[in-house]
Design a protein around this motif. Structure first.
Motif, PDB file in Angstrom:
ATOM      1  N   VAL A 191      -0.779  -4.169  -5.046  1.00 45.87           N
ATOM      2  CA  VAL A 191      -0.123  -2.900  -4.920  1.00 45.87           C
ATOM      3  C   VAL A 191      -1.173  -1.930  -4.946  1.00 45.87           C
ATOM      4  CG1 VAL A 191       1.956  -1.363  -5.642  1.00 45.87           C
ATOM      5  CG2 VAL A 191       2.236  -3.459  -6.083  1.00 45.87           C
ATOM      6  N   GLU A 192      -1.368  -1.793  -4.003  1.00 46.57           N
ATOM      7  CA  GLU A 192      -2.486  -0.213  -3.471  1.00 46.57           C
ATOM      8  C   GLU A 192      -1.723   0.764  -4.171  1.00 46.57           C
ATOM      9  OE1 GLU A 192      -5.504  -3.560  -1.767  1.00 46.57           O
ATOM     10  OE2 GLU A 192      -4.896  -1.538  -0.190  1.00 46.57           O
ATOM     11  N   MET A 193      -3.038   1.821  -4.911  1.00 52.49           N
ATOM     12  CA  MET A 193      -2.118   3.388  -4.675  1.00 52.49           C
ATOM     13  C   MET A 193      -3.725   3.853  -4.447  1.00 52.49           C
ATOM     14  SD  MET A 193       0.660   2.960  -5.976  1.00 52.49           S
ATOM     15  CE  MET A 193       1.471   4.467  -6.926  1.00 52.49           C
ATOM     16  N   ARG A 194      -3.221   4.669  -3.189  1.00 54.96           N
ATOM     17  CA  ARG A 194      -4.310   6.177  -3.150  1.00 54.96           C
ATOM     18  C   ARG A 194      -3.233   7.119  -2.311  1.00 54.96           C
ATOM     19  NH1 ARG A 194      -5.639   0.981  -0.179  1.00 54.96           N
ATOM     20  NH2 ARG A 194      -7.799   0.396  -0.229  1.00 54.96           N
TER      21      ARG A 194
ATOM     22  N   ILE B 237      -4.182  -1.578  -8.294  1.00 58.52           N
ATOM     23  CA  ILE B 237      -5.318  -1.215  -7.475  1.00 58.52           C
ATOM     24  C   ILE B 237      -5.185   0.110  -7.513  1.00 58.52           C
ATOM     25  CG2 ILE B 237      -7.647  -0.592  -6.809  1.00 58.52           C
ATOM     26  CD1 ILE B 237      -7.354  -3.646  -5.779  1.00 58.52           C
ATOM     27  N   TRP B 238      -5.283   1.090  -8.613  1.00 60.35           N
ATOM     28  CA  TRP B 238      -5.274   2.405  -8.641  1.00 60.35           C
ATOM     29  C   TRP B 238      -6.366   3.167  -8.313  1.00 60.35           C
ATOM     30  CZ3 TRP B 238      -1.008   4.928  -9.649  1.00 60.35           C
ATOM     31  CH2 TRP B 238      -0.830   6.938  -9.850  1.00 60.35           C
ATOM     32  N   TYR B 239      -6.566   3.865  -6.667  1.00 62.39           N
ATOM     33  CA  TYR B 239      -7.138   4.571  -6.056  1.00 62.39           C
ATOM     34  C   TYR B 239      -8.062   5.774  -6.423  1.00 62.39           C
ATOM     35  CZ  TYR B 239      -8.508   0.226  -3.784  1.00 62.39           C
ATOM     36  OH  TYR B 239      -8.834  -0.663  -3.476  1.00 62.39           O
ATOM     37  N   TYR B 240      -8.688   6.436  -7.116  1.00 61.41           N
ATOM     38  CA  TYR B 240      -8.904   7.689  -7.592  1.00 61.41           C
ATOM     39  C   TYR B 240      -9.862   8.696  -7.108  1.00 61.41           C
ATOM     40  CZ  TYR B 240     -11.068   6.901 -11.609  1.00 61.41           C
ATOM     41  OH  TYR B 240     -11.990   6.490 -12.187  1.00 61.41           O
TER      42      TYR B 240
ATOM     43  N   ASN C  19       8.667   3.319 -12.095  1.00 61.26           N
ATOM     44  CA  ASN C  19       9.850   2.207 -11.009  1.00 61.26           C
ATOM     45  C   ASN C  19       9.340   1.485 -10.803  1.00 61.26           C
ATOM     46  OD1 ASN C  19      11.795   3.383 -14.052  1.00 61.26           O
ATOM     47  ND2 ASN C  19      12.817   4.048 -11.576  1.00 61.26           N
ATOM     48  N   LEU C  20       8.670   1.789  -9.537  1.00 59.51           N
ATOM     49  CA  LEU C  20       8.222   0.249  -8.751  1.00 59.51           C
ATOM     50  C   LEU C  20       7.087  -0.358  -8.876  1.00 59.51           C
ATOM     51  CD1 LEU C  20       7.818   2.214  -4.879  1.00 59.51           C
ATOM     52  CD2 LEU C  20       8.745   0.330  -5.485  1.00 59.51           C
ATOM     53  N   LEU C  21       6.002   0.431  -9.680  1.00 52.03           N
ATOM     54  CA  LEU C  21       5.352  -0.005  -9.950  1.00 52.03           C
ATOM     55  C   LEU C  21       6.160  -1.050 -10.900  1.00 52.03           C
ATOM     56  CD1 LEU C  21       2.321   2.063 -10.624  1.00 52.03           C
ATOM     57  CD2 LEU C  21       2.714   0.165  -9.167  1.00 52.03           C
TER      58      LEU C  21
ATOM     59  N   GLN D  51       0.930  -1.023   0.299  1.00 49.89           N
ATOM     60  CA  GLN D  51       0.053  -0.394  -0.448  1.00 49.89           C
ATOM     61  C   GLN D  51       0.979   1.220   0.159  1.00 49.89           C
ATOM     62  OE1 GLN D  51      -2.506  -0.794   3.682  1.00 49.89           O
ATOM     63  NE2 GLN D  51      -3.757  -1.587   2.243  1.00 49.89           N
ATOM     64  N   ILE D  52       0.159   2.051  -0.349  1.00 58.45           N
ATOM     65  CA  ILE D  52       1.199   3.539  -0.769  1.00 58.45           C
ATOM     66  C   ILE D  52      -0.343   4.678  -0.618  1.00 58.45           C
ATOM     67  CG2 ILE D  52       2.495   5.388  -2.130  1.00 58.45           C
ATOM     68  CD1 ILE D  52       3.846   2.132  -3.244  1.00 58.45           C
TER      69      ILE D  52
END
Length: 125
Positions: free
Chosen positions: A60-63, A95-98, A77-79, A26-27
């Motif tokens: 990978v949960e991107m918030r 999973i790209w949250y916006y 680069n991380l992704l 999670q980021i």
């Protein structure tokens, strides 16, 4: 490699919660560190070590609320590091949250999705 890596969020850096046992990364928050290399490079190295022996499934949960241009390359680069799991026959996705109406974060997620070779889900918060 440690089982987990956790960094609390600051005003300029996101929460980092990487769990190698569960495969959930999670980021969350804002990414505008003064020195993007200093902040992200250890994360990249940690993820590269994880990718060599990943969990059965990796999510990978991107918030991200906001990130500056210096952070963009490091986030990409991380992704991209997670692509190796998929390339080696493993299970990984982003999973790209916006937030509804946050066109900049939505567009950046769509851009990463179009470039990266890893399953991507776009979700509104």
């Amino acid at each position: 490699m440690a089982e987990s890596l956790k960094l609390e969020a600051t005003e300029d850096t996101p929460l980092i919660d990487f769990n190698a046992s569960t495969g959930v990364f999670q980021i969350t928050g804002r990414a505008l560190p003064e020195d993007a290399h200093e902040f992200f490079k250890p994360l990249e190295e940690w993820v590269q070590a994880y990718v060599e022996n990943p969990a059965e499934s990796t999510v990978v949960e991107m918030r991200i609320d906001y990130f500056n241009s210096a952070s963009t390359r490091y986030i990409f680069n991380l992704l991209m590091s997670f692509e190796d799991i998929v390339d080696n026959g493993g299970d990984a996705k982003v999973i790209w949250y916006y937030k509804e109406g946050d066109d900049m974060i939505e567009a950046k997620g769509e851009e990463f999705e179009s470039i990266l070779d890893i399953p991507f889900e776009m979700k509104t918060l």
